[in-house]
Write an enzyme that holds these catalytic residues in place. Structure first.
Site, PDB file in Angstrom:
ATOM      1  N   GLY A 248       0.795  -1.227   0.000  1.00  0.00           N
ATOM      2  CA  GLY A 248       0.000   0.000   0.000  1.00  0.00           C
ATOM      3  C   GLY A 248       0.818   1.262   0.000  1.00  0.00           C
ATOM      4  O   GLY A 248       0.295   2.357   0.213  1.00  0.00           O
ATOM      5  N   GLU A 290       4.463  -6.616   0.657  1.00  0.00           N
ATOM      6  CA  GLU A 290       3.885  -6.874  -0.655  1.00  0.00           C
ATOM      7  C   GLU A 290       3.733  -5.592  -1.470  1.00  0.00           C
ATOM      8  O   GLU A 290       2.627  -5.116  -1.720  1.00  0.00           O
ATOM      9  CB  GLU A 290       2.508  -7.533  -0.486  1.00  0.00           C
ATOM     10  CG  GLU A 290       2.571  -8.870   0.221  1.00  0.00           C
ATOM     11  CD  GLU A 290       1.225  -9.332   0.753  1.00  0.00           C
ATOM     12  OE1 GLU A 290       1.118 -10.506   1.144  1.00  0.00           O
ATOM     13  OE2 GLU A 290       0.270  -8.495   0.792  1.00  0.00           O
ATOM     14  N   ARG A 293       1.998  -1.402  -6.430  1.00  0.00           N
ATOM     15  CA  ARG A 293       1.988  -0.093  -7.070  1.00  0.00           C
ATOM     16  C   ARG A 293       3.349   0.595  -6.973  1.00  0.00           C
ATOM     17  O   ARG A 293       3.812   1.227  -7.931  1.00  0.00           O
ATOM     18  CB  ARG A 293       0.929   0.788  -6.397  1.00  0.00           C
ATOM     19  CG  ARG A 293       0.741   2.155  -7.038  1.00  0.00           C
ATOM     20  CD  ARG A 293      -0.041   3.088  -6.109  1.00  0.00           C
ATOM     21  NE  ARG A 293      -1.207   2.436  -5.539  1.00  0.00           N
ATOM     22  CZ  ARG A 293      -2.416   2.482  -6.066  1.00  0.00           C
ATOM     23  NH1 ARG A 293      -2.619   3.144  -7.189  1.00  0.00           N
ATOM     24  NH2 ARG A 293      -3.421   1.876  -5.471  1.00  0.00           N
ATOM     25  N   ARG A 330      -9.224   4.024 -13.813  1.00  0.00           N
ATOM     26  CA  ARG A 330      -9.016   4.636 -12.501  1.00  0.00           C
ATOM     27  C   ARG A 330      -9.586   6.055 -12.371  1.00  0.00           C
ATOM     28  O   ARG A 330     -10.180   6.384 -11.337  1.00  0.00           O
ATOM     29  CB  ARG A 330      -7.538   4.626 -12.126  1.00  0.00           C
ATOM     30  CG  ARG A 330      -6.984   3.208 -11.926  1.00  0.00           C
ATOM     31  CD  ARG A 330      -5.558   3.221 -11.404  1.00  0.00           C
ATOM     32  NE  ARG A 330      -5.484   3.680 -10.029  1.00  0.00           N
ATOM     33  CZ  ARG A 330      -5.036   4.858  -9.671  1.00  0.00           C
ATOM     34  NH1 ARG A 330      -4.585   5.719 -10.579  1.00  0.00           N
ATOM     35  NH2 ARG A 330      -5.019   5.216  -8.402  1.00  0.00           N
ATOM     36  N   TYR A 334     -12.028   5.962  -9.400  1.00  0.00           N
ATOM     37  CA  TYR A 334     -11.486   6.523  -8.159  1.00  0.00           C
ATOM     38  C   TYR A 334     -11.318   8.046  -8.191  1.00  0.00           C
ATOM     39  O   TYR A 334     -10.829   8.616  -7.225  1.00  0.00           O
ATOM     40  CB  TYR A 334     -10.088   5.959  -7.875  1.00  0.00           C
ATOM     41  CG  TYR A 334      -9.961   4.476  -7.721  1.00  0.00           C
ATOM     42  CD1 TYR A 334     -10.927   3.722  -7.077  1.00  0.00           C
ATOM     43  CD2 TYR A 334      -8.834   3.817  -8.195  1.00  0.00           C
ATOM     44  CE1 TYR A 334     -10.787   2.352  -6.926  1.00  0.00           C
ATOM     45  CE2 TYR A 334      -8.679   2.442  -8.044  1.00  0.00           C
ATOM     46  CZ  TYR A 334      -9.668   1.720  -7.404  1.00  0.00           C
ATOM     47  OH  TYR A 334      -9.518   0.373  -7.247  1.00  0.00           O
ATOM     48  N   CYS A 361     -17.712   5.735 -25.327  1.00  0.00           N
ATOM     49  CA  CYS A 361     -18.996   6.420 -25.438  1.00  0.00           C
ATOM     50  C   CYS A 361     -19.594   6.640 -24.054  1.00  0.00           C
ATOM     51  O   CYS A 361     -20.627   6.074 -23.690  1.00  0.00           O
ATOM     52  CB  CYS A 361     -19.944   5.597 -26.322  1.00  0.00           C
ATOM     53  SG  CYS A 361     -21.376   6.532 -26.860  1.00  0.00           S
ATOM     54  N   TYR A 390      -2.566  -1.004 -11.987  1.00  0.00           N
ATOM     55  CA  TYR A 390      -4.032  -1.027 -12.015  1.00  0.00           C
ATOM     56  C   TYR A 390      -4.614  -0.322 -13.237  1.00  0.00           C
ATOM     57  O   TYR A 390      -5.677   0.291 -13.160  1.00  0.00           O
ATOM     58  CB  TYR A 390      -4.607  -0.431 -10.718  1.00  0.00           C
ATOM     59  CG  TYR A 390      -4.093  -1.145  -9.509  1.00  0.00           C
ATOM     60  CD1 TYR A 390      -4.533  -2.427  -9.196  1.00  0.00           C
ATOM     61  CD2 TYR A 390      -3.120  -0.571  -8.695  1.00  0.00           C
ATOM     62  CE1 TYR A 390      -4.033  -3.108  -8.098  1.00  0.00           C
ATOM     63  CE2 TYR A 390      -2.613  -1.238  -7.594  1.00  0.00           C
ATOM     64  CZ  TYR A 390      -3.065  -2.505  -7.307  1.00  0.00           C
ATOM     65  OH  TYR A 390      -2.569  -3.185  -6.231  1.00  0.00           O
TER      66      TYR A 390
END
Length: 442
Positions: A248, A290, A293, A330, A334, A361, A390
């Site tokens: 993260g 882990e 990103r 994204r 988001y 569209c 992502y």
């Protein structure tokens, strides 16, 4: 403008990545095109690993491959001696195709199927991160039927609310992931696995969210898990050999973002764990993390070709490109923010405020609402930075648009690692209607 990794501007005024001219890449492979700076991936991976090494802590750095999965990126991760975090049978199948070391594969996911779990046993992977009570019973059943041992981590929710978007926050109590530490679920899960003849319970795992810029949340999570580890030792004489604190770690998408160096997150984790193990005379566990990103996010740049333009007087100028929400959902999902440049005219003033719109569209298909680029001209190559995480992994064929090609660049060389989809690829799984005189056949 802020450039990333090995990006630079050459004598032609073109953006280069890994020593390769992006205009040449666009001409050779077409657009949209996702370009990865592999040297930056390697640099980030090395930084995580070396921080643990300096502290003398045994660790595994696992690439969280849901950020971007492909055979080629798994091969690079293998070269860097990383472990691998997969979250589906499809990602596991890709890892097998890449001949990734099975003992370094960790299988995540909140709803693994029985078939997926059997696949994990078939391949002899290194660890299953158990997420729910149904999964506990399935893992036990498979291991008992095969009389085969499996390493397991319990995913827990430590009750930490990280400062990030609601959709990418996962460590709070109200989460679809893991066993809650506070309401006794984690203890119940522990007891179902403790002393099982075929389950080797390594310890606990948590993941508190994504795109996090502060270290406080990681500190709180580490404290919560360490306290539970101490509790289990006192009650059951059980020692956790592994503490997985997830990922993260945030990256810089725009000038407003202020990420820390990767080592800062690791150092905070190390500090908490070492403090608590000394305080409680607890053996120092192996720490797993882990990053996903933070390894591939700003290593990726998407190249588009500018097409139609529309000026709405007094409101905005639209510059449409040949991709959009189909290859990068994204911004629509988001409200994610990005930075763009005109890759073929980097030395020109980037002072024109435009909205970069996709070709899907949908009115909401806007990649960047307030982008500052060179005065736009049809045919310009528009580069959007930090699209390595992502984007392709969440891409779709909405409007039946083909997914883009992917190229790796490093040391002046470039290689196609994912070919561009064709229209034939899009209809490959379609089955024509079998008609009878009464209509659709039964």
């Amino acid at each position: 403008m802020h450039l990333y990794g090995t990006q630079s501007v050459n004598n032609h005024g073109h953006l280069t990545i890994g020593g390769v001219d992006t205009v040449d890449l666009a001409n050779m492979y077409g657009t949209p095109l996702l370009v990865y700076d592999i040297a930056l991936f390697r640099e980030r991976a090395k930084a995580f690993k070396e921080t643990f090494k300096k502290a003398g802590i045994n660790a595994q750095v696992a690439y969280a491959s849901k950020a971007f999965s492909s055979i080629a990126i798994y091969e690079v991760a293998k070269q860097m001696d990383l472990s691998l975090d997969v979250v589906s049978g499809g990602e596991l199948f890709t890892a097998v195709a890449a001949d990734f070391p099975r003992e370094k594969i960790h299988f995540h996911g909140n709803n693994k199927s029985y078939t997926e779990l059997q696949f994990a046993f078939d391949e002899g992977i290194g660890c299953i991160v158990v997420d729910n009570f149904l999964e506990i019973e399935m893992v036990k059943e498979i291991s008992e039927a095969r009389q085969e041992k499996m390493n397991v981590l319990l995913r827990v929710t430590p009750g930490v609310n990280a400062s990030t978007h609601d959709y990418i926050t996962t460590g709070q109590e109200d989460s679809k992931f893991g066993f809650d530490l506070k309401n006794g679920q984690a203890d119940d899960a522990f007891l179902k696995l403790y002393n099982h003849p075929y389950i080797n319970l390594l310890g606990m795992h948590c993941h508190i969210g994504s795109q996090i810029f502060e270290t406080d949340a990681f500190r709180f999570a580490a404290v919560a898990l360490m306290n539970k580890m101490v509790d289990w030792r006192e009650k059951f004489k059980f020692i956790c050999s592994v503490l997985n604190l997830g990922g993260g770690f945030g990256i810089r998408y725009t000038v407003e973002d202020t990420p820390l160096h990767p080592s800062a997150y690791v150092e905070e984790m190390e500090k908490v764990v070492l403090e608590m193990t000394r305080t409680h005379n607890y053996p120092v566990p192996e720490i797993w993390i882990e990053p996903g990103r933070s390894l591939v996010g700003d290593a990726g740049t998407t190249l588009y070709t500018a097409g139609a333009m529309k000026e709405v007087p007094g409101i905005r100028t639209y510059v449409a490109v040949d991709g959009g929400m189909s290859d990068n959902i994204r911004p629509a999902l988001y409200e994610a923010k990005y930075t763009a440049v005109t890759a073929n005219r980097m030395v020109d003033p980037h002072s024109d405020k435009v909205t970069i719109a996709g070709k899907c569209c949908e009115s909401g298909d806007k990649l960047i609402e307030d982008a500052y680029i060179a005065e736009p001209v049809e045919g310009d190559i528009i580069a959007i930075f930090c699209t390595g995480a992502y984007t392709y992994s969440m891409a779709s064929n909405y409007n039946r648009l083909p997914k883009p090609a992917i190229v790796f660049c490093e040391d002046g060389q470039h290689q196609l690692v994912v070919r561009r989809e064709t229209y034939e690829d899009i209809i490959r799984l379609d089955v024509p209607l079998q008609k009878t005189e009464h209509g659709v056949s039964s």
